[in-house]
Motif scaffolding. Structure first.
Motif, short mmCIF file in Angstrom:
data_model
loop_
_atom_site.label_atom_id
_atom_site.label_comp_id
_atom_site.label_asym_id
_atom_site.label_seq_id
_atom_site.Cartn_x
_atom_site.Cartn_y
_atom_site.Cartn_z
N ALA A 199 0.86 -1.19 0.00
CA ALA A 199 0.00 0.00 0.00
C ALA A 199 0.90 1.24 0.00
N ILE A 200 0.40 2.33 -0.56
CA ILE A 200 1.20 3.57 -0.56
C ILE A 200 0.45 4.71 0.11
N ARG A 201 1.18 5.75 0.41
CA ARG A 201 0.63 6.95 1.03
C ARG A 201 1.00 8.15 0.17
N LEU A 202 0.18 9.16 0.19
CA LEU A 202 0.53 10.40 -0.50
C LEU A 202 1.04 11.39 0.54
N GLY A 203 2.33 11.68 0.48
CA GLY A 203 2.90 12.64 1.42
C GLY A 203 3.44 13.82 0.66
N LYS A 204 4.63 14.24 1.01
CA LYS A 204 5.24 15.39 0.32
C LYS A 204 5.82 14.97 -1.03
N THR A 205 5.85 13.68 -1.27
CA THR A 205 6.28 13.19 -2.59
C THR A 205 5.29 12.11 -3.03
N ILE A 206 5.38 11.78 -4.31
CA ILE A 206 4.46 10.76 -4.83
C ILE A 206 5.25 9.49 -5.10
N PRO A 207 4.87 8.40 -4.44
CA PRO A 207 5.63 7.16 -4.69
C PRO A 207 5.48 6.74 -6.15
N PRO A 208 6.60 6.49 -6.84
CA PRO A 208 6.48 6.08 -8.25
C PRO A 208 6.07 4.61 -8.37
N VAL A 209 5.63 4.24 -9.56
CA VAL A 209 5.38 2.83 -9.87
C VAL A 209 6.75 2.24 -10.17
N GLU A 210 7.16 1.28 -9.36
CA GLU A 210 8.50 0.72 -9.56
C GLU A 210 8.61 0.11 -10.95
N GLY A 211 9.67 0.42 -11.64
CA GLY A 211 9.90 -0.18 -12.95
C GLY A 211 9.20 0.55 -14.09
N TYR A 212 8.43 1.60 -13.77
CA TYR A 212 7.73 2.35 -14.83
C TYR A 212 8.74 3.04 -15.74
N SER A 213 8.47 3.00 -17.01
CA SER A 213 9.30 3.74 -17.95
C SER A 213 8.39 4.58 -18.84
N SER A 214 8.67 5.87 -18.90
CA SER A 214 7.79 6.74 -19.67
C SER A 214 8.04 6.61 -21.17
N THR A 215 9.10 5.89 -21.54
CA THR A 215 9.36 5.76 -22.97
C THR A 215 8.95 4.40 -23.52
N SER A 216 8.81 3.41 -22.64
CA SER A 216 8.48 2.10 -23.21
C SER A 216 6.97 1.90 -23.25
N ASP A 217 6.55 0.84 -23.94
CA ASP A 217 5.13 0.61 -24.13
C ASP A 217 4.60 -0.31 -23.04
N TYR A 218 3.58 -1.11 -23.38
CA TYR A 218 2.95 -1.89 -22.33
C TYR A 218 3.78 -3.03 -21.79
N ARG A 219 4.95 -3.29 -22.41
CA ARG A 219 5.83 -4.30 -21.83
C ARG A 219 6.65 -3.66 -20.72
N GLN A 220 5.95 -3.04 -19.77
CA GLN A 220 6.60 -2.37 -18.66
C GLN A 220 7.15 -3.42 -17.69
N LYS A 221 8.21 -3.06 -16.97
CA LYS A 221 8.77 -4.04 -16.03
C LYS A 221 8.09 -3.95 -14.67
N SER A 222 7.07 -3.13 -14.57
CA SER A 222 6.45 -2.89 -13.27
C SER A 222 5.78 -4.14 -12.71
N THR A 223 5.99 -4.36 -11.43
CA THR A 223 5.35 -5.51 -10.77
C THR A 223 4.23 -5.04 -9.85
N GLU A 224 4.00 -3.73 -9.79
CA GLU A 224 3.05 -3.19 -8.81
C GLU A 224 1.68 -3.85 -8.91
N LYS A 225 1.19 -3.96 -10.15
CA LYS A 225 -0.18 -4.48 -10.34
C LYS A 225 -0.33 -5.88 -9.76
N SER A 226 0.64 -6.74 -10.05
CA SER A 226 0.46 -8.13 -9.59
C SER A 226 0.73 -8.26 -8.10
#
Ligand SMILES: Cc1cc2nc3c(=O)[nH]c(=O)nc-3n(C[C@H](O)[C@H](O)[C@H](O)COP(=O)(O)OP(=O)(O)OC[C@H]3O[C@@H](n4cnc5c(N)ncnc54)[C@H](O)[C@@H]3O)c2cc1C
Length: 1003
Positions: free
Chosen positions: A924-951
């Protein structure tokens, strides 16, 4: 078709005679929940609004900001007025942040929409000031003395109250001041000089004046010019004269008139909003006739409406000269004024001149020319920190203005609504399309998903494609403009920035849609028919129709993305999170989070690209098994075609059987009947787009753009036919409609007049029961009619004994499995035996693209027969998993599901061991003075993201839910669910709250 009867005619005549304001509907008295109690509410998301929020926050005030725009910076990113002089940049830290790293040449600096939005986001996040985008403040609350005591906001979650001591009204039209009773000078109906900014390879022709910005040199990072767009991007500021009259319709029309003139084949982007110096002003305590010097010289009492307590106006509607107003439209000056007004609001509160706490309410009032009916709306959720619910406010019965009337109202001008608007208008139907954003086309234009994935490219889709090709070099721009210009050419009205937030009903008859306009007005558009193309069944839900989103048994969803825009790009398709489209705070937070993670690019899209949203449960609900059994209908409306493209895990048990995923990737053809668009009770409504009546598994085949475009067109024809025949939408002569669709190439002749191929014949079910022994072939027929199939499967299970070579254990196990999926426990022992003697086999998944393996499939089947005998074996398998370094989310899913079906507390210790396994809990995450990023997110790649957050999040929540429901002796599951209940991601928070609440409500 233009005949209208009775009261509708009276209202139509009143409207036609320019008496729109006289017509109204009555909203009954009701209560609204208080989302938050703060000191200062800032309404509007301009640069000045952010500065006002910041400065009030610095004075120790609790501040909240809401804006109808889908990001902060509507006066800069929304207008594309992206430049400032060096002196302006230096005028405040916020301006410096907005223009940090900008390409400055000579005296002019340029920023980008993304950089501006990010700087404004960061300012509020750092100050811990919550803000909601996509949220319209529509009314003011007043306390017992009549002082302003907060606002009412309308968004995807319904309506909520925000209590506040001072409201800073930073809306472009001082909407809240007007609602509070402030007097305003008239808005004379006349032509006005307005400006509209476009980025294009060529200067627009036909504008009065075009100001070029030769100093603007976009960095390479901002561009992705394809081979069709091999031209130099330039920034043009166009000046035009358009008629305005101060009404919602007038502004909607003006934006369209301007776009008619400024669009070019080479367009790369265009501003969402026009700018003009408003002729009217709010009458303030101290009107000022002083000439412009600077912001410091302004008397702040010129921004305090006379006779209104607790509200300040920020912007060009202050009681100043129009020369000063023009200066205040510049973001740099807006920021300086905002900072001063924020401080002033705080000082008012400290001096206790602002509204004291006490009961607040929304005042009512009678209407004229009242059209009979009832206003209905949805009530939804907001997550922390956007809401800390505290009580309710009373809203008296009140009149809502009738803002327009039409034959067909299309709610949502996206992938499906855009073609519907063109189709309906071309058939002569009087049409208004209301679109929350500022372009038509939805996911395929604003969302930057610009290419087709399967679908039938024929019929109206072929017409669209031909038109779009000729319209422009950049597909997203050309398509949006094709819809817009063709709809207008055919006579449709398009209201951009306008959101459907309710339904106006008389009995079961939908008579209108409650809308909010970008000017902050909440009213009703009367109509004879509505096509709900929001893709989220918004109108259907408001009207009280049954809808579904979360599966009942578990938390499950499809991946959501948000495009990063580079000028000229052919699209950007990604998948890194889950979102609940019915939750305004989730949508707002998702945009904020994506922008915060995106380092470079021109902009981040305004649309959340969700693949799965709220859906109608209509007269007929289409299931994936209908496609797998090639079902035909007598009333097929559109045929769909795709691979099974579920970005997540399927819900249907059919997909949980050995090898199903291995063989299900061929392309499926799917008929969908007209009835899948009809609500069960409400008349006058068709529900389409991805909010139609279909299961979540089915939607993964139905959601492809070429087919949805044809769906929109077909829905438009259905409405045209109903109007022509003078019959209800549920009683149209469907055959006639189909023939028209055949003539237009949407349907093949063979799809017309076919009988319903269900119920399946007994012979087929018998055959399937025999065939299934070979790799589950024919299982779809069995699962499509489980009750009737059961005796045949039982028979086949028995027959195994009669084989001369003896009972084949593999075949027997397969039938035991199928029987269990049908709820028959005959083969329970075999399944339990297999689960107890075998281990998880990760190899199963390899090469199969499978969401489940054999162990998972059997554990689920044992769940379906509530097998208590299976508990020791399942516990053993869970213990094995808990010892793995990496606990596979797919396995946890079936474990959680089965455990809940079996409902044996003896499974609880094993579930806890899984939750305790390394890395399983704590996502779970909290919104504080910063925004926790989605680990592994890449703003340049497509849906083959390395992010594991969803699962990882789904794994934790589903395990915690199962443990919680089976007896959570040590409170581990409760702790996890409570953390999610406070998560800013509404998709998780809403589910976790629901689970916790269900327990709390248990007798
Ligand atoms: C990330 C992603 C990638 C995809 N990739 C492909 C692909 O490559 N090819 C393909 O063919 N398909 C693809 N799809 C599927 C396809 O693009 C979508 O299914 C389709 O675009 C959805 O169309 P729609 O009309 O249902 O919704 P939308 O296009 O989203 O239209 C809904 C419109 O309604 C507006 N709206 C919503 N609520 C309201 C309201 N209350 N009032 C007023 N306006 C409102 C929205 O702003 C929006 O413009 C993809 C989908 C996603 C999300």
């Amino acid at each position: 078709m233009k005949q209208i009867s009775g009261r509708f005619l009276v209202v139509s005549l009143a409207l036609a005679a320019g008496l729109v304001r006289a017509a109204s509907v009555m909203e009954s008295a009701r209560e609204l929940p208080v989302a938050q109690e703060v000191d200062v509410v800032v309404v509007g998301g301009s640069c000045g609004a952010v500065a006002a929020a910041q400065s009030a926050g610095r004075m120790g005030m609790r501040v909240y900001l809401v804006t109808s725009y889908d990001a902060l910076g509507e006066d800069l990113a929304g207008t594309l007025r992206l430049w400032a002089t060096g002196a302006e940049v230096e005028s405040s830290p916020l301006m410096k942040a907005i223009f940090a790293g900008s390409s400055a040449s000579n005296a002019v600096a340029y920023t980008t929409p993304l950089a501006a939005k990010k700087a404004l986001d960061a300012a509020l996040v750092k100050a811990e000031i919550p803000f909601l985008t996509g949220t319209y403040a529509t009314d003011v609350l007043v306390d017992e003395k009549g002082a302003v005591a907060g606002v009412v906001m309308a968004n995807r979650s319904g309506r909520q109250a925000l209590r506040a001591k001072v409201v800073i009204d930073a809306t472009p039209r001082a909407a809240l001041a007007r609602r509070a009773g402030a007097a305003a000078t008239p808005f004379p109906k006349a032509p006005y000089a307005v400006r509209h900014v476009v980025v294009s390879g060529r200067a627009p022709e036909g504008c009065g004046k075009v100001i070029e910005h030769p100093e603007w040199q976009p960095d390479r990072d901002l561009l992705k010019l394809g081979k069709n767009a091999a031209f130099k991007p330039q920034l043009f500021e166009c000046e035009l004269s358009v008629p305005l009259d101060g009404t919602a319709q007038g502004f909607a029309e003006a934006l369209n008139l301007v776009r008619d003139k400024t669009f070019t084949f080479e367009q790369l982007d265009a501003a969402d909003r026009i700018t003009f110096v408003p002729p009217d002003r709010i009458v303030a305590v101290k009107p000022s006739a002083a000439a412009w010097t600077d912001v410091a010289a302004l008397n702040l009492e010129s921004f305090r409406p006379a006779n209104v307590s607790g509200l300040l106006v920020l912007g060009a509607l202050g009681d100043v000269t129009r020369e000063v107003a023009a200066e205040l439209l510049k973001p740099a000056n807006g920021i300086l004024l905002g900072a001063r007004l924020g401080r002033r609001a705080a000082m008012d509160i400290q001096a206790q001149t602002a509204a004291a706490a006490g009961p607040a309410s929304l005042r009512g009032g009678p209407g004229q020319e009242v059209v009979a009916g009832e206003v209905r709306e949805v009530s939804g959720t907001l997550t922390h920190p956007y809401a800390a619910w505290s009580g309710k406010v009373a809203c008296a019965a009140r009149a809502l203005p009738v803002l327009g009337q039409t034959e067909l109202l299309i709610a949502g001008g996206g992938t499906t609504g855009g073609p519907a608007a063109v189709g309906a208008a071309r058939k002569g139907v009087q049409t208004i399309v209301i679109e929350k954003l500022y372009e038509l086309g939805g996911v395929q234009t604003v969302g930057m998903i610009c290419g087709y994935y399967y679908g039938h490219v024929r019929g109206f889709t072929a017409v669209i494609d031909e038109g779009v090709k000729a319209k422009g070099a950049v597909r997203s721009q050309a398509k949006a403009e094709w819809y817009r210009s063709e709809a207008r050419k055919a006579g449709a009205q398009i209201w951009f920035g306008c959101m459907a937030v309710g339904a106006f009903m008389e009995g079961n008859q939908l008579k209108g849609v409650v809308v909010v306009t970008p000017e902050g007005e909440r009213g009703v558009i009367l109509t004879r028919a509505v096509f709900d193309a929001t893709g989220n069944a918004d109108v259907a839900a408001a009207a009280g129709e049954e809808t579904e989103f979360y599966p009942v048994e578990e938390l499950n969803g499809q991946g959501v993305g948000m495009a990063v825009i580079r000028l000229g790009a052919g699209g950007h398709n990604n998948d890194f999170s889950y979102v609940d489209d019915t939750d305004a705070s989730d949508m707002s937070f998702f945009g904020l989070r994506t922008r915060s993670m995106t380092e470079a690019g021109w902009d981040v899209a305004q649309l959340v690209n969700s693949r799965e949203r709220r859906r109608l449960v209509g007269v007929f609900q289409v299931s994936a098994l209908d496609f797998y059994t090639a079902r035909t209908y007598p009333d097929t409306l559109v045929q769909y075609r795709s691979r099974f493209d579920l970005h997540g895990t399927a819900s249907g048990d059919f997909f949980w059987s050995r090898q199903i995923r291995g063989v299900n990737h061929p392309i499926l053809e799917a008929n969908v009947p007209y009835r899948a668009h009809l609500p069960k009770r409400v008349d006058g409504l068709l529900v389409g787009a991805i909010g139609m009546s279909a299961t979540r598994d089915a939607m993964s085949i139905l959601r492809m753009q070429p087919d949805l475009q044809n769906q929109g067109y077909a829905a438009a024809l259905a409405v045209a036919l109903a109007l022509k025949e003078g019959c209800p939408l549920r009683a149209i002569p469907v055959r006639k409609l189909q023939e028209q669709l055949v003539a237009d190439g949407v349907l093949p002749q063979g799809a017309v007049g076919t009988p319903d191929s269900h119920p399946l014949s007994e012979d087929l079910l018998k055959l399937a029961s025999a065939m299934v022994r070979v790799n589950y072939d024919g299982l779809q027929f069995i699962m499509a009619d489980p009750q009737r199939s059961l005796p045949f499967v039982q028979q086949k299970y028995k027959e195994i004994d009669t084989h001369s070579s003896g009972r084949d254990p593999a075949v027997s196990l397969l039938y035991a499995h199928v029987l269990a999926l049908l709820g028959d426990a005959t083969g329970e022992d075999e399944l339990v035996d297999w689960v107890s003697k075998n281990a998880w086999d990760a190899k199963w998944d390899e090469g199969l693209d499978a969401g489940v393996n054999r162990m998972s499939a059997y554990i689920l089947a044992l769940g379906r027969i509530h097998s208590k005998k299976a508990v020791p074996a399942i516990s053993q398998r869970i213990a094995e998993l808990a010892a793995y370094k990496y606990v596979r989310p797919e396995y946890c899913r079936v474990i959680a599901l089965s455990a809940q079906l079996i409902q044996d507390p003896a499974l609880a210790p094993a579930l806890k061991s899984l939750l305790d396994a390394p890395g399983v809990s704590g996502h779970a995450i909290r919104l504080g003075k910063t925004i926790p990023p989605v680990e592994g997110y890449s703003s340049t790649s497509d849906y083959r993201q390395k992010s594991t957050e969803k699962s990882f999040t789904l794994r934790e929540i589903n395990l915690a839910t199962a443990l919680f429901r089976l007896g959570d002796a040590e409170g581990v599951a409760r702790k996890s669910l409570e953390a999610y209940a406070d998560d800013p991601r509404g998709f998780y928070a809403n589910y976790a709250r629901r689970v916790l609440q269900a327990r709390a409500e248990k007798p």
